[in-house]
Design a protein around this motif. Structure first.
Motif, short mmCIF file in Angstrom:
data_model
loop_
_atom_site.label_atom_id
_atom_site.label_comp_id
_atom_site.label_asym_id
_atom_site.label_seq_id
_atom_site.Cartn_x
_atom_site.Cartn_y
_atom_site.Cartn_z
N HIS A 2 34.97 43.78 44.36
CA HIS A 2 34.80 43.52 42.93
C HIS A 2 36.10 43.58 42.14
N LYS A 3 37.21 43.78 42.85
CA LYS A 3 38.49 43.89 42.15
C LYS A 3 39.59 43.18 42.93
N TYR A 4 40.68 42.92 42.22
CA TYR A 4 41.86 42.29 42.81
C TYR A 4 43.03 43.15 42.41
N VAL A 5 43.69 43.80 43.37
CA VAL A 5 44.72 44.81 43.08
C VAL A 5 45.95 44.55 43.93
N LYS A 6 47.11 44.75 43.31
CA LYS A 6 48.39 44.65 44.03
C LYS A 6 49.27 45.84 43.63
N GLN A 7 50.03 46.32 44.61
CA GLN A 7 51.02 47.36 44.33
C GLN A 7 52.34 46.69 43.99
N GLU A 87 54.77 57.93 42.39
CA GLU A 87 56.13 57.64 42.86
C GLU A 87 56.73 56.60 41.90
N LYS A 88 57.65 55.78 42.40
CA LYS A 88 58.19 54.70 41.57
C LYS A 88 57.50 53.39 41.94
N ALA A 89 56.19 53.45 41.94
CA ALA A 89 55.38 52.26 42.21
C ALA A 89 54.11 52.37 41.38
N CYS A 90 53.53 51.23 41.12
CA CYS A 90 52.29 51.17 40.35
C CYS A 90 51.35 50.18 41.01
N CYS A 91 50.11 50.31 40.67
CA CYS A 91 49.12 49.32 41.06
C CYS A 91 48.64 48.65 39.78
N ILE A 92 48.47 47.34 39.86
CA ILE A 92 47.88 46.59 38.76
C ILE A 92 46.71 45.82 39.34
N GLU A 116 38.67 34.10 35.97
CA GLU A 116 39.00 34.94 37.12
C GLU A 116 40.30 34.48 37.77
N GLU A 117 40.48 33.19 37.91
CA GLU A 117 41.73 32.68 38.49
C GLU A 117 42.92 33.02 37.59
N GLN A 118 42.73 32.95 36.29
CA GLN A 118 43.82 33.32 35.37
C GLN A 118 44.17 34.80 35.53
N LEU A 119 43.17 35.65 35.63
CA LEU A 119 43.41 37.09 35.79
C LEU A 119 44.17 37.36 37.10
N LYS A 120 43.75 36.75 38.18
CA LYS A 120 44.43 36.94 39.46
C LYS A 120 45.86 36.40 39.40
N GLN A 121 46.03 35.28 38.72
CA GLN A 121 47.37 34.71 38.57
C GLN A 121 48.28 35.67 37.82
N ALA A 122 47.77 36.34 36.79
CA ALA A 122 48.59 37.30 36.04
C ALA A 122 49.02 38.45 36.94
N VAL A 123 48.11 38.94 37.78
CA VAL A 123 48.47 40.01 38.74
C VAL A 123 49.56 39.51 39.68
N ASP A 124 49.37 38.33 40.22
CA ASP A 124 50.34 37.76 41.17
C ASP A 124 51.71 37.53 40.54
N MET A 125 51.74 37.17 39.27
CA MET A 125 53.02 36.95 38.60
C MET A 125 53.85 38.23 38.57
N VAL A 126 53.22 39.36 38.43
CA VAL A 126 53.94 40.63 38.39
C VAL A 126 54.28 41.10 39.82
N ALA A 127 53.38 40.82 40.74
CA ALA A 127 53.57 41.30 42.12
C ALA A 127 54.56 40.46 42.92
N SER A 128 54.90 39.27 42.44
CA SER A 128 55.80 38.43 43.24
C SER A 128 57.25 38.74 43.01
#
Length: 128
Positions: A2-7, A87-92, A116-128
């Protein structure tokens, strides 16, 4: 799931800033936020790593969803979160509205796929 998460290898403040910028870039808006970690400190005097919940929407999506299901207000806006792992890491991450709105019917699920695709894209933009 139910969620999409990246460190991400960012401190909390930088992760928050970049995530909010990414949300805007994909065409969504942060319409509210709450910081449970501050509430825990204030009410229980317990220090916990930073944790923030963001409320995200776009007026057009809410309008169309209200036309489909008048009770949709119990389920919108979409939720996102940022937390420090200490630590010096976060999850979004973001909730997946196709999952959280699934009981509202197939029409709602089909409509909310774009958000939903826009939300996942926002996460990916920060994680890349």
């Amino acid at each position: 799931m139910h969620k999409y998460v990246k460190q991400v290898s960012l401190d909390f403040e930088e992760a928050e800033r970049k995530f909010k910028d990414a949300i805007e870039k994909v065409g969504l808006k942060v319409v509210g936020e709450v910081m449970p970690s501050k509430k825990v400190k204030m009410k229980l005097n317990i220090d916990v790593p930073p944790y923030k919940i963001l409320f995200i929407c776009h007026p057009k999506y809410v309008y169309e969803l209200m036309k489909m299901n008048k009770d949709i207000g119990a389920l919108v806006p979409c939720h996102a979160f940022i937390y420090s792992d200490g630590e010096k890491a976060c999850c979004i991450g973001v909730e997946l509205p196709t999952k959280t709105l699934s009981f509202a019917g197939e029409e709602v699920v089909e409509y909310i796929k774009t958000a939903e695709e826009q939300l996942k894209q926002a996460v990916d933009m920060v994680a890349s």
